[in-house]
Design an enzyme around this catalytic site. Structure first.
Site, PDB file in Angstrom:
ATOM      1  N   ASP A 107       4.251 -24.656  22.082  1.00 55.01           N
ATOM      2  CA  ASP A 107       3.058 -23.880  22.424  1.00 55.01           C
ATOM      3  C   ASP A 107       1.972 -24.129  21.389  1.00 55.01           C
ATOM      4  OD1 ASP A 107       4.625 -22.445  20.479  1.00 55.01           O
ATOM      5  OD2 ASP A 107       3.397 -20.671  20.854  1.00 55.01           O
ATOM      6  N   GLU A 169       5.879 -19.693  19.342  1.00 60.49           N
ATOM      7  CA  GLU A 169       5.703 -19.578  17.897  1.00 60.49           C
ATOM      8  C   GLU A 169       4.317 -19.042  17.553  1.00 60.49           C
ATOM      9  OE1 GLU A 169       4.837 -20.364  13.764  1.00 60.49           O
ATOM     10  OE2 GLU A 169       3.771 -21.236  15.479  1.00 60.49           O
TER      11      GLU A 169
END
Length: 460
Positions: A107, A169
């Site tokens: 991400d 994250e």
């Protein structure tokens, strides 16, 4: 998974096989690097932003692509989740041989205003030896470091591997820590390589031994029950923007040093950041006193990440009744986030201006991490970095950023040696406008991991 071979898998299939010697891993890496670069660009083109309010379907697409790339490396791969964004788990264990866990995340942060970028943030472009694009450095390059090493070593990989690539994250839902605990048996490893940090400088590798933690909170200041005419009431009652600004100003003294009492620190790092280099790379001006690396790595700091106040365009001649700020408190690697929030809250309470109503709401928190960088694994890490960087000795550094997952990882894998290194350099501008990856450093990071996996394998 995709049936059609990617450019990278075709390059891997054509790469030389056979073991022996330190020069061969380097040659084999160079054979697969064109495909690695092509697949990195494929990943960067997927806008896998995990922030609330964004379309999450690109995160599903990036997870699928990562899974496909790892399947092509001969690993048993599956998508996993515990209610949040999808992660990828891929394994290939070798009985009687050590196992290495390879971590990264797929991400990315929002790109912000695309008009501020020199080129489209989700269309990778090379300029002056750097690859520009959101996620090019943080952390899709980290994924491809792992893929590059697996492709280069191929069937001669002499260690078992577990690859865990998470999808939240940057903006966590709390699901990934639950997922780690659910996957405890699948993740067991002797060594964990975390490629989500940076190096000291272009041409100088680093071993990261500490990360700061963080606390984020919304600070709301209310001075009026409703907006009133600024000419009729200005000077007799305060507007919330001025009150919020005055409160925020108490976070630092006149020199720029943090004025929130009681927060923990750790010893100053042995290495310092030359002032001229620091301000040139940051594009900023001097702030605070003492060691720059201590202020960035081992001491607390506070920043304002955003504010909710009336914009200039369309502003009216009224006193604003309420204003808000997003406060980011970075804390020392050993600080307890709950204790840090309590100290921040106590500071706010002591400094409420002019009878305003103030609310501080905790939004998120993560502890820091300090690792022991001694022992035979770290000896091999340093040797691999030294060889990949043409004989330059790695330096030991900290990081001011946080990787919230790591404390959970250390809890799930208490006997695992955790190693932090990565591909970013000080001009990568992770999270910022014109994020980029230095392609020469990327190749060196890929080589370092290839050499390390090669050396961690016991003799056949």
């Amino acid at each position: 998974m995709a049936a059609e071979q990617s450019p990278s898998s075709r390059a891997a299939a054509a790469s030389p096989r056979g073991g022996g010697g330190e020069s061969q891993p380097a040659a084999r890496l160079d054979a697969v690097m064109p495909g690695v670069r092509a697949d990195l660009e494929r990943l960067v083109r997927i806008p896998s932003v995990s922030a609330p309010g964004f379309d999450f379907s690109p995160i599903d697409r990036s997870a699928d692509l990562v899974a496909s790339l790892l399947t092509e490396c001969g690993l048993a791969t599956r998508l996993v989740a515990a209610g949040g964004r999808p992660a990828v788990l891929a394994t290939r264990r070798l009985p009687g041989r050590p196992t290495v866990l390879l971590y990264a995340h797929h991400d990315v942060q929002p790109a912000g205003d695309p008009a501020l970028w020199t080129s489209d943030p989700f269309e990778p472009v090379e300029r002056d030896g750097r690859l520009y694009g959101r996620g090019a450095a943080d952390d899709k390059a980290g994924i491809m470091v792992h893929v590059a090493a697996l492709r280069a070593l191929g069937d001669d990989l002499g260690v078992g591997v577990v690859v865990f690539v998470e999808g939240e994250e940057e903006y966590g839902t709390g699901a990934t820590p639950r997922l780690l605990h659910q996957l405890r048996s699948d993740l067991q490893a002797d060594v964990a390589l975390v490629t989500d940090v940076g190096n000291w400088a272009v041409g100088v590798p680093a071993v990261t031994t500490s990360l700061r933690g963080h606390v984020t909170a919304t600070l709301e200041v209310r001075t009026l029950s409703h907006a009133v005419h600024s000419g009729m009431y200005g000077g007799a009652v305060p507007d919330a923007v001025i009150a919020l600004s005055r409160l925020i100003a108490t976070f630092h003294d006149d020199a720029g040093d943090l004025a929130i009492a009681g927060l923990a620190t750790t010893p100053d790092p042995a290495i310092d950041y030359p002032a001229d280099r620091l301000y040139a790379e940051a594009g900023g001006t001097p702030f605070g006193t003492g060691s720059a690396t201590a202020r960035m790595w081992s001491r607390p700091s506070v920043s304002i990440l955003g504010m909710e106040v009336p914009p200039i365009e369309g502003a009216t001649s009224t006193l604003t009744p309420v204003a808000r700020a997003l406060v980011s408190l970075r804390i020392a690697p050993t600080e307890d986030p709950s204790r840090a929030f309590a100290l921040l809250e106590a500071h706010v309470r002591r400094n409420i201006p002019w009878g305003a109503t103030v609310t501080l709401t905790r939004r998120g928190a993560a502890p820091g991490l300090a690792v022991d960088s001694t022992g035979p694994v770290y000896d091999q890490v340093r040797a691999a970095l030294r060889d990949a960087w043409d004989g330059v000795d790695p330096v030991e550094i900290g990081s001011g950023g946080s990787i919230p997952l790591l404390l959970d990882l250390a809890e799930v894998l208490p006997d695992t040696t955790i190693v932090l290194n990565g591909v970013e350099d000080p001009d990568s501008r992770a999270h910022g406008i014109d994020e980029s990856l230095h392609l020469g450093e990327f190749r060196r990071a890929c080589l370092a991991e290839t050499l390390l996996l090669h050396r961690l394998a016991p003799p056949r």
